[in-house]
Design an enzyme around this catalytic site. Structure first.
Site, PDB file in Angstrom:
ATOM      1  N   ALA A  11       0.838  -1.202   0.000  1.00  0.00           N
ATOM      2  CA  ALA A  11       0.000   0.000   0.000  1.00  0.00           C
ATOM      3  C   ALA A  11       0.872   1.251   0.000  1.00  0.00           C
ATOM      4  O   ALA A  11       1.976   1.235   0.547  1.00  0.00           O
ATOM      5  CB  ALA A  11      -0.894   0.006   1.237  1.00  0.00           C
ATOM      6  N   ASP A  12       0.386   2.326  -0.640  1.00  0.00           N
ATOM      7  CA  ASP A  12       1.037   3.619  -0.430  1.00  0.00           C
ATOM      8  C   ASP A  12       0.238   4.366   0.638  1.00  0.00           C
ATOM      9  O   ASP A  12      -0.777   3.869   1.129  1.00  0.00           O
ATOM     10  CB  ASP A  12       1.187   4.404  -1.745  1.00  0.00           C
ATOM     11  N   SER A  13       0.730   5.555   1.007  1.00  0.00           N
ATOM     12  CA  SER A  13       0.105   6.244   2.139  1.00  0.00           C
ATOM     13  C   SER A  13      -1.356   6.588   1.845  1.00  0.00           C
ATOM     14  O   SER A  13      -2.204   6.562   2.732  1.00  0.00           O
ATOM     15  CB  SER A  13       0.896   7.496   2.507  1.00  0.00           C
TER      16      SER A  13
END
Lengths: 245, 77
Positions: free
Chosen positions: B35-37
């Site tokens: 996941a990215d932020s």
């Protein structure tokens, strides 16, 4: 080109000259619009003129609770907010040496903080939809300054920087965030200038005339369109060549 | 596995496009599940809707792993 059929737009400051023209342009391209502002009569008159697909929500942008409620109210009325145009703005001019804290803060609150909160309020829906357009109205003054407008210039430069930061964050979700920076446009805000001031200003405008609200609205319509999907973090200067940035 | 864990896992699998067996108790959304932020923000949004709860920003920041999410939601709902 620039068909906004099925899109829903929230426009602040829609009772003003530029806001009204933006509302007409987006509505004319097929969008449903929520017209927001502080004065109900001109908003209702504009909604009546537009007919279907036009709604009025009054909101005082110096009241932060009202600001936070506005995106939700607009989404209830429209079903979603796909396009947000942060057009509302105020001026409280004074020489920098004389500027009170209140003159500073009130302009920052409405022009910058309310803009931030409205962006934040519409993002959830746009992220889920993987589509969104945010167009923040800045000003040439935010780029080149203007005597007596330290507060206004700071707020409008702030809008540009904020738009770029947000554009970075949400680009991967199909949301674009751009700014339009009008030069001198014929509106109630510039009607207050004296003839002498206007003559002085026009000397700095290569086009030799003031701009019209419709010329700002056309820039907003482009940035709100599907065609502008690859334009984000940009500032579109619409100023007759006054500042070639 | 509890009902909450099943529903959280389903959201994580759908949203991040990962294999179900990768979503373990200590799997970090960012370090292990790719996941990215912004994905983590969207996951929290999805949890809020699925479970009809509000997850405040400061609490959302503490939800780093699948186990964190299940624990928080179990306590909140």
């Amino acid at each position: 080109m620039f068909d906004l059929t099925g899109k829903n737009a929230l426009i602040t400051g829609a009772s003003g000259g530029i806001g009204g023209a933006i509302a007409r342009a987006l509505h004319g391209a097929g969008a449903s619009v929520v017209l927001s502002g502080t004065r109900v009569e001109p908003l209702q008159a504009l909604a009546d003129e537009l007919g279907e697909r036009a709604h009025v929500l009054t909101c005082n942008l110096s009241d932060m609770a009202a600001v936070e409620a506005l995106p939700k109210q607009a989404a209830e009325v429209l079903g979603s907010v796909d396009i947000l145009v942060n057009n509302a703005g105020i001026t409280r001019d004074n020489l920098f040496m004389r500027m009170s804290d209140d003159e500073w803060q009130s302009v920052i609150d409405v022009n910058l903080t309310a803009t931030m909160k409205l962006c934040k309020g519409v993002l959830r829906g746009m992220m889920k939809a993987r589509w969104g357009r945010i167009v923040n109205i800045s000003s040439v003054v935010g780029a080149i300054g203007n005597p007596g407008q330290g507060n206004y210039a700071a707020s409008k430069a702030g809008v540009i920087g904020m738009s770029k930061a947000l554009a970075y964050e949400v680009a991967s979700r199909g949301i674009t965030v751009n700014a339009v920076a009008p030069g001198f446009i014929t509106t109630a805000m510039t009607d207050k200038l004296t003839d002498e001031q206007k003559t002085g200003l026009l000397a700095q405008v290569p086009a030799g005339r003031m701009g019209t609200p419709e010329e700002i609205a056309a820039a907003v319509l482009y940035l709100a369109s599907a065609e502008a999907a690859y334009v984000t973090g940009a500032t579109l200067h619409v100023n007759g060549g006054m500042a070639m940035l | 596995m509890s009902d909450v864990a099943d529903r959280v896992k389903k959201i994580v699998v759908e949203h991040l496009g990962v294999e179900e067996d990768k979503v373990t108790e200590n799997a970090s959304f960012i370090d292990d599940l790719g996941a990215d932020s912004l994905d983590t923000v969207e996951l929290v949004m999805a949890f809020e809707e699925e479970f009809g709860i509000e997850i405040p920003d400061d609490a959302a920041e503490t939800i780093q792993t699948f186990g964190d999410a299940v624990k928080f939601i179990t306590e909140a709902s």
